[in-house]
Design a protein around this motif. Structure first.
Motif, short mmCIF file in Angstrom:
data_model
loop_
_atom_site.label_atom_id
_atom_site.label_comp_id
_atom_site.label_asym_id
_atom_site.label_seq_id
_atom_site.Cartn_x
_atom_site.Cartn_y
_atom_site.Cartn_z
N ARG B 60 -5.36 -2.67 -5.80
CA ARG B 60 -4.62 -1.79 -6.28
C ARG B 60 -3.39 -2.58 -5.29
O ARG B 60 -3.36 -2.77 -4.38
CB ARG B 60 -4.71 -0.52 -5.86
CG ARG B 60 -3.79 0.56 -5.61
CD ARG B 60 -3.90 1.88 -5.91
NE ARG B 60 -4.12 2.28 -4.78
CZ ARG B 60 -4.89 3.47 -4.49
NH1 ARG B 60 -5.36 4.35 -5.40
NH2 ARG B 60 -5.43 3.57 -2.73
N CYS B 61 -1.97 -2.24 -6.77
CA CYS B 61 -0.73 -3.01 -5.59
C CYS B 61 0.29 -1.99 -5.33
O CYS B 61 -0.21 -1.33 -6.18
CB CYS B 61 -0.42 -3.95 -6.82
SG CYS B 61 1.29 -4.23 -6.49
N CYS B 64 3.19 -2.37 -7.37
CA CYS B 64 3.25 -1.67 -9.01
C CYS B 64 2.33 -0.66 -9.69
O CYS B 64 2.33 -0.20 -10.27
CB CYS B 64 3.58 -3.00 -9.68
SG CYS B 64 2.29 -3.29 -10.16
N ARG B 67 -4.29 -1.95 -11.13
CA ARG B 67 -6.06 -2.07 -10.44
C ARG B 67 -5.93 -3.06 -11.23
O ARG B 67 -5.70 -3.25 -12.50
CB ARG B 67 -6.23 -0.46 -10.82
CG ARG B 67 -6.45 0.79 -9.46
CD ARG B 67 -6.18 1.96 -10.19
NE ARG B 67 -6.12 3.14 -9.37
CZ ARG B 67 -6.60 3.93 -8.91
NH1 ARG B 67 -7.66 3.79 -8.28
NH2 ARG B 67 -6.01 4.36 -7.62
N THR B 76 -3.62 -12.18 -4.20
CA THR B 76 -2.53 -11.60 -5.38
C THR B 76 -1.81 -10.77 -6.79
O THR B 76 -2.92 -10.46 -7.30
CB THR B 76 -0.96 -12.52 -5.39
OG1 THR B 76 -1.15 -13.30 -6.42
CG2 THR B 76 -0.89 -12.59 -3.93
N CYS B 77 -1.25 -9.40 -6.82
CA CYS B 77 -1.26 -8.79 -7.75
C CYS B 77 -1.19 -9.32 -8.89
O CYS B 77 -0.12 -10.26 -9.24
CB CYS B 77 -0.26 -7.34 -7.83
SG CYS B 77 -0.04 -6.96 -9.21
N SER B 82 2.95 -9.16 -6.20
CA SER B 82 3.05 -8.31 -4.73
C SER B 82 1.92 -9.05 -4.00
O SER B 82 0.76 -8.86 -4.38
CB SER B 82 3.41 -7.58 -5.09
OG SER B 82 3.17 -6.66 -3.38
N VAL B 85 -1.43 -5.83 -1.37
CA VAL B 85 -3.26 -5.54 -2.11
C VAL B 85 -4.04 -4.99 -1.62
O VAL B 85 -4.44 -5.31 -0.77
CB VAL B 85 -3.63 -6.09 -2.75
CG1 VAL B 85 -4.62 -6.36 -3.22
CG2 VAL B 85 -3.01 -7.31 -3.32
#
Lengths: 228, 108
Positions: B60-61, B64, B67, B76-77, B82, B85
């Motif tokens: 899950r970020c 933002c 998921r 990374t998201c 991002s 995580v």
């Protein structure tokens, strides 16, 4: 009939790790679990580190190997307490240290006389990542000779580590290593993993490493200890 | 073997053991199965089927809130790049349940 169990296999280890952690915290001892491939330079990094810390911070080492006390013997000359754990005679030749093994070694160390404890794990990029032994920080040592793709092959180890020492940079001019590609792969797997490029052999980068250590230790003094 | 706490004594014969192994856990399911088959004979686990649930790595970020599943090559998201995580699953190593054969009452 179904019997619900829902037990984590490593609960037993974590229980002992928490006991270790309570003892470390009670004596205000900051603990680093040093992990990495066999031959990456973990012991050499400790030699350089103990030499640099001489006369200041009171350090100790728990040295883990399957067999022999060769690594411990390299470290005793710096005058800090060094305890060797051999997993083979006592624990069946485990490829990693666990909380129970570390707890067994603690009576031989005077924790109240230590500010900083290094636990040098058995050389292995897989199993040590799973076993919290009560440490504050996990530090990985990797050599520039190990390949740029290492982080992709061993994601768990790179995920659980707080710092990576990329060692043997004194060899870079003789190798075709793409350090930028390695760093990009580290960032893909763990964007929060800091990398310090070092040479245990000639000391390059080691002041940055020791500074990081001192900052981590001092920062902890100002907070409640939490699982790293 | 702490999982044995709380089981009835004498230990019942087990027909199925269900375990959960996350994809990021440093345990190879095939290796676990091999050793289970080697060690179970002569114990209350003899003859039991080992059911391994492999759990995907999900994240899950923190920026933002997206998921997503992670294939281990990138943490990374995928939505916003991002690096913040949080892992929701993938590190499990758990004994979930044991199935015992029904006990058949003895006749006179």
């Amino acid at each position: 009939m179904e019997i619900s169990v829902l037990r984590n296999v490593l609960d037993a280890n974590d229980l002992i790790a928490r006991e270790n952690r309570r003892d470390f915290d009670a004596h205000r001892c900051f603990v680093v679990n040093l992990m990495g491939t066999p031959g990456s330079g973990k012991t050499a990094i400790l030699e350089r580190t103990l030499e640099m810390l001489n006369g200041g911070v009171r350090a100790g080492v728990i040295e883990g190997d399957i067999q022999t006390s060769l690594d411990a013997e390299r470290l005793v000359r710096f005058g800090h307490p060094v305890i060797q754990i051999n997993t083979d005679p006592l624990f069946g030749g485990e490829c990693h240290l666990d909380a129970r093994m570390v707890r067994n070694a603690l009576p031989a160390l005077k924790l109240d006389g230590l500010d900083l404890l290094f636990i040098e794990n058995v050389g292995n990029l897989v199993c040590p990542a799973e076993f919290w032994v009560g440490e504050d920080r996990k530090v990985m040592v990797m050599s520039v000779t190990e390949g740029e793709e290492k982080p992709l092959k061993y994601p768990l180890m790179f995920r659980v580590s707080h710092l990576l020492l990329l060692n043997k940079i004194d060899l870079l001019d003789r190798l075709d290593v793409d350090v930028d590609r390695f760093l990009a792969n580290v960032a893909r797997v763990n964007p929060n993993l800091r990398v310090i490029q070092v040479s245990a052999k000639n000391g390059q980068g080691c002041d940055e490493w020791v500074t990081w250590l001192q900052v981590q230790r001092v920062e902890k003094e100002g907070t409640d200890g939490e699982r790293g | 073997m702490a999982a044995l706490d709380g089981l009835p004594r004498p230990l019942p014969r087990v027909s199925r053991v269900t375990v959960r192994i996350g994809r990021l856990t440093a345990v190879a399911p095939g290796s676990l199965r091999y050793h289970f088959d080697l060690l179970a004979p002569g114990t209350f686990l003899e003859g039991a089927v080992l059911d391994i649930e492999e759990i995907p790595i999900r994240g899950r970020c923190g920026d933002c809130t997206a998921r997503f599943e992670i294939d281990t090559l990138s943490f990374t998201c995928p939505a916003c790049w991002s690096g913040l995580v949080e892992l929701l699953s993938g590190r499990e190593l758990q004994v979930v349940s044991l199935d015992t054969a029904e006990e058949v009452p003895c006749g006179n």
